[in-house]
Design a protein around this motif. Structure first.
Motif, mmCIF file in Angstrom:
data_model
loop_
_atom_site.group_PDB
_atom_site.id
_atom_site.type_symbol
_atom_site.label_atom_id
_atom_site.label_comp_id
_atom_site.label_asym_id
_atom_site.label_seq_id
_atom_site.Cartn_x
_atom_site.Cartn_y
_atom_site.Cartn_z
ATOM 1 N N LEU A 57 0.814 -1.217 0.000
ATOM 2 C CA LEU A 57 0.000 0.000 0.000
ATOM 3 C C LEU A 57 0.849 1.270 0.000
ATOM 4 C CD1 LEU A 57 -2.968 -0.845 2.407
ATOM 5 C CD2 LEU A 57 -3.014 -0.498 -0.071
ATOM 6 N N GLY A 58 2.006 1.234 0.680
ATOM 7 C CA GLY A 58 2.841 2.434 0.743
ATOM 8 C C GLY A 58 3.265 2.913 -0.633
ATOM 9 N N GLY A 59 3.753 1.979 -1.464
ATOM 10 C CA GLY A 59 4.171 2.371 -2.815
ATOM 11 C C GLY A 59 3.022 2.840 -3.674
ATOM 12 N N ILE A 60 1.875 2.172 -3.527
ATOM 13 C CA ILE A 60 0.709 2.577 -4.330
ATOM 14 C C ILE A 60 0.242 3.970 -3.928
ATOM 15 C CG2 ILE A 60 -1.709 2.049 -4.807
ATOM 16 C CD1 ILE A 60 -1.011 -0.897 -4.615
ATOM 17 N N LEU A 61 0.164 4.226 -2.641
ATOM 18 C CA LEU A 61 -0.276 5.545 -2.179
ATOM 19 C C LEU A 61 0.715 6.639 -2.601
ATOM 20 C CD1 LEU A 61 -1.635 4.669 1.374
ATOM 21 C CD2 LEU A 61 -2.928 5.135 -0.721
ATOM 22 N N LYS A 62 1.983 6.290 -2.666
ATOM 23 C CA LYS A 62 2.968 7.261 -3.132
ATOM 24 C C LYS A 62 2.726 7.616 -4.592
ATOM 25 C CE LYS A 62 7.958 8.067 -3.392
ATOM 26 N NZ LYS A 62 9.305 7.499 -3.124
ATOM 27 N N ASP A 63 2.401 6.610 -5.416
ATOM 28 C CA ASP A 63 2.084 6.880 -6.808
ATOM 29 C C ASP A 63 0.815 7.716 -6.939
ATOM 30 O OD1 ASP A 63 4.275 5.453 -7.620
ATOM 31 O OD2 ASP A 63 3.171 3.574 -7.952
ATOM 32 N N VAL A 64 -0.167 7.441 -6.104
ATOM 33 C CA VAL A 64 -1.398 8.237 -6.122
ATOM 34 C C VAL A 64 -1.097 9.688 -5.768
ATOM 35 C CG1 VAL A 64 -3.620 8.588 -4.968
ATOM 36 C CG2 VAL A 64 -2.924 6.284 -5.649
ATOM 37 N N GLU A 65 -0.266 9.887 -4.755
ATOM 38 C CA GLU A 65 0.086 11.245 -4.343
ATOM 39 C C GLU A 65 0.802 11.986 -5.477
ATOM 40 O OE1 GLU A 65 2.635 13.554 -0.845
ATOM 41 O OE2 GLU A 65 2.800 11.372 -1.103
ATOM 42 N N ARG A 66 1.711 11.295 -6.146
ATOM 43 C CA ARG A 66 2.448 11.928 -7.230
ATOM 44 C C ARG A 66 1.520 12.318 -8.377
ATOM 45 N NH1 ARG A 66 7.772 9.609 -10.491
ATOM 46 N NH2 ARG A 66 7.733 11.175 -12.137
ATOM 47 N N ALA A 67 0.603 11.428 -8.743
ATOM 48 C CA ALA A 67 -0.335 11.747 -9.811
ATOM 49 C C ALA A 67 -1.204 12.933 -9.430
ATOM 50 C CB ALA A 67 -1.197 10.522 -10.127
ATOM 51 N N ALA A 68 -1.622 12.993 -8.178
ATOM 52 C CA ALA A 68 -2.451 14.117 -7.734
ATOM 53 C C ALA A 68 -1.668 15.426 -7.792
ATOM 54 C CB ALA A 68 -2.959 13.854 -6.319
ATOM 55 N N VAL A 69 -0.397 15.399 -7.376
ATOM 56 C CA VAL A 69 0.432 16.608 -7.416
ATOM 57 C C VAL A 69 0.595 17.102 -8.854
ATOM 58 C CG1 VAL A 69 2.769 17.474 -7.057
ATOM 59 C CG2 VAL A 69 1.648 16.144 -5.268
ATOM 60 N N GLU A 70 0.848 16.173 -9.780
ATOM 61 C CA GLU A 70 1.015 16.570 -11.174
ATOM 62 C C GLU A 70 -0.273 17.140 -11.749
ATOM 63 O OE1 GLU A 70 2.582 13.385 -13.453
ATOM 64 O OE2 GLU A 70 4.425 13.203 -12.283
#
Length: 407
Positions: free
Chosen positions: A229-242
């Motif tokens: 979950l940690g890696g997936i949530l990090k990818d979600v955060e990055r997509a949201a920031v972009e």
């Protein structure tokens, strides 16, 4: 777009602004010589030079004062009305005093040019007033030399009326051209903003779709593989920031978008990014085109904001298109990309001399760079065009603020 360098991105040996310098200097010299003739005529007639000198100096200042250095109060109505009033007052004084007064080509040329400016540049509510003042001052000149006679009815102002009509007609024609030009530029800028709106739709949709997929995956593995979950949530955060960064940089550019505009229907939308540049450059060369080279500095990252990559692609695309249109004699074209940590610099150089040009009908409307300037400046960047430092062709440089996307 090569004939007008202000709107061109590639081509000929010298910009249009430079080619216009000689005619302007020639016109200024002729105007000054005509004004000198006025003073010589007044001196030969043993008249006071001061009234004529005042009219000439104020008229010349109204015409020759550089636009960039004019004070705010020196508007077009002021510039065109004051010399006309002074000239008319000089004519009225000569008629009322019964003294012979002459005029020369300088005063006539100044008044006619100011009449043209009044019709072309004055606001609508002032254009008619200033044009009437200038036209009346020109017609009144024909009565000035007969001021010492009691019979002014013998004066025939037909020649002056013809000159007034010609100057007013030319001014009206130029005003219509300026109006159409403004409409074309405005439409180009509007279309570019619509293209950017479509880009915003695509960019945000891309990131939101990624968020959705990652969220669905997170729900599936929440109970079976919680360590992922940690890696997936990090990818979600990055997509949201972009996505938020794209919206923040682009949404402020959209003004008065019509309801009928549909995202994705504008064929003028740029379709490309930095990864598509090699194909674009290679396709430009083709079997018979000039030698082309893409020199991408290793420091240029792949994860720059999408709108920045789209702008860079459009700059290269437009520059290459104009090389083909206006510098078909070019033998070498170089596209360069460099990155300084916060700024992406895109450079397109050619060695063309402007030969073997396409027919006028095939040169395009001349507004490609208007749209690019709108896009680049809206992103906080700068677009520069001009001759290469070695004078062997033309160079286009775009600087785009472009910090890398961070999670």
């Amino acid at each position: 777009m090569r004939p007008v360098r202000a709107l061109d991105v590639s081509g000929g040996p010298e910009p249009a602004a430079r080619r216009q310098v000689l005619p302007r200097v020639f016109g200024i010299v002729l105007l000054l010589l005509a004004a000198a003739v006025d003073l010589l005529v007044a001196h030969g007639e043993e008249q006071s030079l001061w009234p004529q000198l005042v009219v000439l100096l104020i008229g010349l200042a109204a015409i020759l004062w550089p636009a960039a250095r004019r004070p705010a109060w020196l508007t077009a109505p002021v510039r065109t009305a004051v010399p006309a009033v002074l000239s008319g007052a000089m004519t009225a004084a000569a008629i009322l005093s019964g003294r012979d007064a002459v005029y020369g080509p300088g005063e006539l040329a100044i008044l006619l040019y100011l009449l043209l400016i009044a019709v072309r540049d004055c606001p609508v509510r002032w254009a008619a007033v200033c044009a009437v003042l200038d036209g009346a001052a020109v017609v009144a000149l024909s009565y000035r030399e007969a001021a010492d006679t009691s019979d002014l009815s013998s004066v025939n102002p037909l020649g002056m009326l013809l000159l007034v009509g010609a100057a007013a007609g030319l001014g009206g024609y130029l005003r219509s051209l300026d109006h159409r030009r403004r409409l074309a530029v405005t439409e180009t800028q509007r279309a570019e903003r619509l293209a950017m709106a479509a880009d915003l739709h695509d960019f945000v949709a891309h990131h939101v779709t990624g968020i959705l997929v990652q969220t669905q995956l997170a729900r599936l593995i929440a109970t079976t593989e919680p360590e992922r979950l940690g890696g997936i949530l990090k990818d979600v955060e990055r997509a949201a920031v972009e996505a938020l960064a794209s919206m923040r940089r682009t949404v402020g550019l959209l003004r008065e978008v019509p309801e009928s505009a549909e995202a994705g229907t504008d064929d003028r939308r740029p379709r490309g990014d930095l990864t598509a540049l090699p194909e674009l450059v290679e396709g430009f060369r083709g079997p018979v085109g000039p030698e082309t080279a893409l020199r991408r500095d290793p420091s240029v990252p792949d994860d720059l904001p999408h709108e920045v990559q789209a702008a860079a692609y459009r700059v290269v695309q437009e520059a290459l298109t104009n090389v083909r249109r206006r510098a078909a004699d070019a033998t070498e074209v170089t596209v360069g990309l460099t990155y300084g940590g916060r700024v992406l610099e895109v450079t397109v150089r050619d060695d063309g001399r402007g030969g073997t040009r396409l027919p006028q009908a095939a040169r395009g409307g001349g507004f490609g760079l208007v749209g690019l300037t709108e896009r680049v400046t809206a992103l906080g960047g700068e677009l520069r065009t001009g001759p290469r430092s070695d004078r062997r062709g033309w160079e286009v440089t775009a600087t785009l603020p472009a910090e890398r996307c961070r999670a």
